[in-house]
Design a protein around this motif. Structure first.
Motif, PDB file in Angstrom:
ATOM      1  N   LEU A  74      -2.518  -3.262   9.859  1.00 31.45           N
ATOM      2  CA  LEU A  74      -3.327  -2.656   8.801  1.00 31.45           C
ATOM      3  C   LEU A  74      -2.646  -2.830   7.446  1.00 31.45           C
ATOM      4  N   TYR A  77      -3.087  -6.489   6.540  1.00 30.03           N
ATOM      5  CA  TYR A  77      -4.488  -6.714   6.160  1.00 30.03           C
ATOM      6  C   TYR A  77      -4.752  -6.219   4.737  1.00 30.03           C
ATOM      7  N   ASN A  78      -4.324  -5.011   4.436  1.00 30.24           N
ATOM      8  CA  ASN A  78      -4.560  -4.474   3.090  1.00 30.24           C
ATOM      9  C   ASN A  78      -3.827  -5.272   2.029  1.00 30.24           C
ATOM     10  N   ASN A  81      -5.726  -8.582   1.673  1.00 29.73           N
ATOM     11  CA  ASN A  81      -7.049  -8.314   1.110  1.00 29.73           C
ATOM     12  C   ASN A  81      -6.972  -7.902  -0.358  1.00 29.73           C
ATOM     13  N   PHE A  87     -12.669  -8.597   2.183  1.00 33.22           N
ATOM     14  CA  PHE A  87     -13.185  -7.584   3.097  1.00 33.22           C
ATOM     15  C   PHE A  87     -12.979  -6.179   2.525  1.00 33.22           C
ATOM     16  N   TYR A  90      -8.873  -1.067   4.213  1.00 29.58           N
ATOM     17  CA  TYR A  90      -8.737   0.076   5.117  1.00 29.58           C
ATOM     18  C   TYR A  90      -8.138   1.205   4.295  1.00 29.58           C
ATOM     19  N   HIS A 282      -7.134 -10.630   9.066  1.00 26.72           N
ATOM     20  CA  HIS A 282      -8.384  -9.928   9.363  1.00 26.72           C
ATOM     21  C   HIS A 282      -8.566  -9.734  10.868  1.00 26.72           C
ATOM     22  N   MET A 286      -8.297  -6.116  13.085  1.00 29.26           N
ATOM     23  CA  MET A 286      -9.390  -5.631  13.929  1.00 29.26           C
ATOM     24  C   MET A 286      -8.945  -5.479  15.371  1.00 29.26           C
ATOM     25  N   PHE A 428     -13.689  -3.062   8.149  1.00 28.50           N
ATOM     26  CA  PHE A 428     -13.307  -4.478   8.057  1.00 28.50           C
ATOM     27  C   PHE A 428     -14.503  -5.391   7.758  1.00 28.50           C
TER      28      PHE A 428
END
Length: 434
Positions: A74, A77-78, A81, A87, A90, A282, A286, A428
């Motif tokens: 996470l 991902y952040n 992103n 996307f 989170y 991503h 997930m 997501f």
């Protein structure tokens, strides 16, 4: 919910080709230099396996590692992103200056997350962190990426503060065999594993019990119970005369530490599909968030129903009030029974979530997916051509290993599928069509 076919007792979809994993591992090694998400997933797995269990309980548990992989991915991902804005973030969006290095952000996000949860591994982590950053040219882009990653990590750490990780959650069980109730199982008779996981604040669900199965284990006086009992008694015994060599291999194949095994498979999949840093960030976010939430939901259900394992039930089949379940005091399963209640099957929960994410991400259930098992030396590899085949084999494997009943596997899949489906609707999502 019932499954119309008890495949483990009658029909199997076919034996997977068994090969060594040297090629797959070589591919992953090549990718490590190109995709830091893949590299830091491997580092996260190793860190969790080596981590101090007092500091970070559950990091070696069957699905417990998924909690730490969710934290890590996470943050990754952040961080990514924040730079490419593809996307929904989170939680709160992480700020990032234009031109920040995504690779540096990945490395920093993973490192800062892992060193927080595994401070006893800080020396090794710092060495790997410095080595990874050294491959990125010095400059503003690198410096900005490092800061973005650190901010993303700190944001996830703050969000998850007080989430129930490692909390003291009492769990009471009988001291002697009691019809339908879990007690510690042979050979080690270990105390129940991490009951606190089932009370954690989930990552995407409204509560740990959101998808508690509405169908309890079969009544002990029912035909369904007798059928499940006798199926695993026959196919799951350590000395089963009817289980084939193929079925034995399948049963043992899936007894490796679950998150470690699936992590290798996800990394190999990212390599095979040539996913770039953003797409891997991503997909892995997930995957590991869904796996972690399915594990939380599954453990909540396990400790809610507290149903007995086959090794307890079969050795004490004379106390369930069902004349069709004959006791065998000497019965032992093919594998070593995990130390938590039986219903539903955790491998079913996790695999149901994984299959659902794979099907959605690639837009088809016909996904080629390769899983290796280091239970064997050399390691074995099973290749699946659809998510249905993956679920089928995992479900069969838990019966062959003597760990679970048919209904438990089915309900595990349902729970995991529900977790993943609600996550795909609410988290997501693409900001715009890609």
């Amino acid at each position: 919910m019932k499954n119309s076919q008890k495949s483990a007792g009658s029909k199997h979809f076919g034996f997977r080709t068994i090969v060594t994993v040297s090629l797959a591992l070589a591919l992953c090694s090549v990718a490590k230099a190109q995709n830091p998400v893949i590299n830091w997933n491997a580092i996260a797995v190793t860190t969790a396996l080596n981590g101090n269990q007092t500091i970070s309980p559950a990091s070696n548990a069957s699905g417990g590692m998924s909690i730490y992989l969710a934290y890590t991915h996470l943050a990754i991902y952040n961080a990514v992103n924040a730079i490419d804005h593809r996307f929904q973030p989170y939680g709160a969006e992480t700020p990032a200056p234009a031109g920040a290095s995504a690779d540096a952000a990945v490395i920093s996000a993973a490192y800062n997350t892992l060193v927080f949860y595994f401070p006893d591994q800080s020396v090794s982590l710092t060495t790997q962190y410095m080595a990874a950053l050294s491959l990125i040219p010095d400059g503003q882009a690198k410096d900005d990426g490092v800061q973005v990653g650190k901010t993303a990590a700190n944001s996830i750490i703050a969000m998850r503060a007080g989430d129930g990780r490692g909390a003291s959650v009492p769990y009471v069980f009988p001291s002697v065999p009691t019809a339908g109730v879990w007690i510690p199982t042979p050979p080690a008779h270990l105390l129940p594993q991490t009951p606190w996981v089932g009370q954690m604040m989930p990552f995407t669900m409204s509560s740990a019990s959101q998808f508690l199965p509405d169908e309890p284990p079969p009544a002990l006086t029912s035909t369904d119970w007798a059928d499940d009992y006798n199926q695993v008694k026959t196919l799951g015994a350590v000395n089963s005369p009817v289980r084939t060599a193929e079925q034995t291999e399948i049963g043992l194949f899936w007894t490796e530490q679950t998150s470690k095994q699936y992590a290798r498979a996800f990394r190999a999949l990212a390599v095979a599909r040539a996913l770039d840093t953003s797409d891997t960030a991503h997909l892995f976010a997930m995957m590991w968030t869904a796996v972690a939430d399915s594990f939380i939901g599954c453990m909540n259900a396990k400790y809610h129903f507290s149903f007995w394992r086959p090794v307890t039930a079969i050795q004490n089949g004379d106390i369930d009030g069902n004349s069709a379940t004959v006791a065998d005091p000497a019965w032992m399963p093919l594998g070593t029974t995990p130390n938590h209640p039986e219903y539903p099957a955790a491998h079913g929960c996790l695999t149901g979530a994984i299959a659902t994410i794979l099907k959605d991400y690639f837009g088809t259930p016909n996904v080629n997916f390769t899983v290796s098992s280091t239970v064997f030396n050399p390691a074995h590899v099973h290749t699946f051509n659809s998510t249905k085949d993956l679920e089928q084999e995992v479900g069969d494997a838990r019966i062959y290993a003597g760990f679970h009943y048919h209904h438990s596997v089915v309900q595990g899949f349902v729970l995991g599928q529900h977790v993943a489906l609600q996550m795909l609707v609410n988290f997501f999502r693409p900001v715009t069509s890609q």
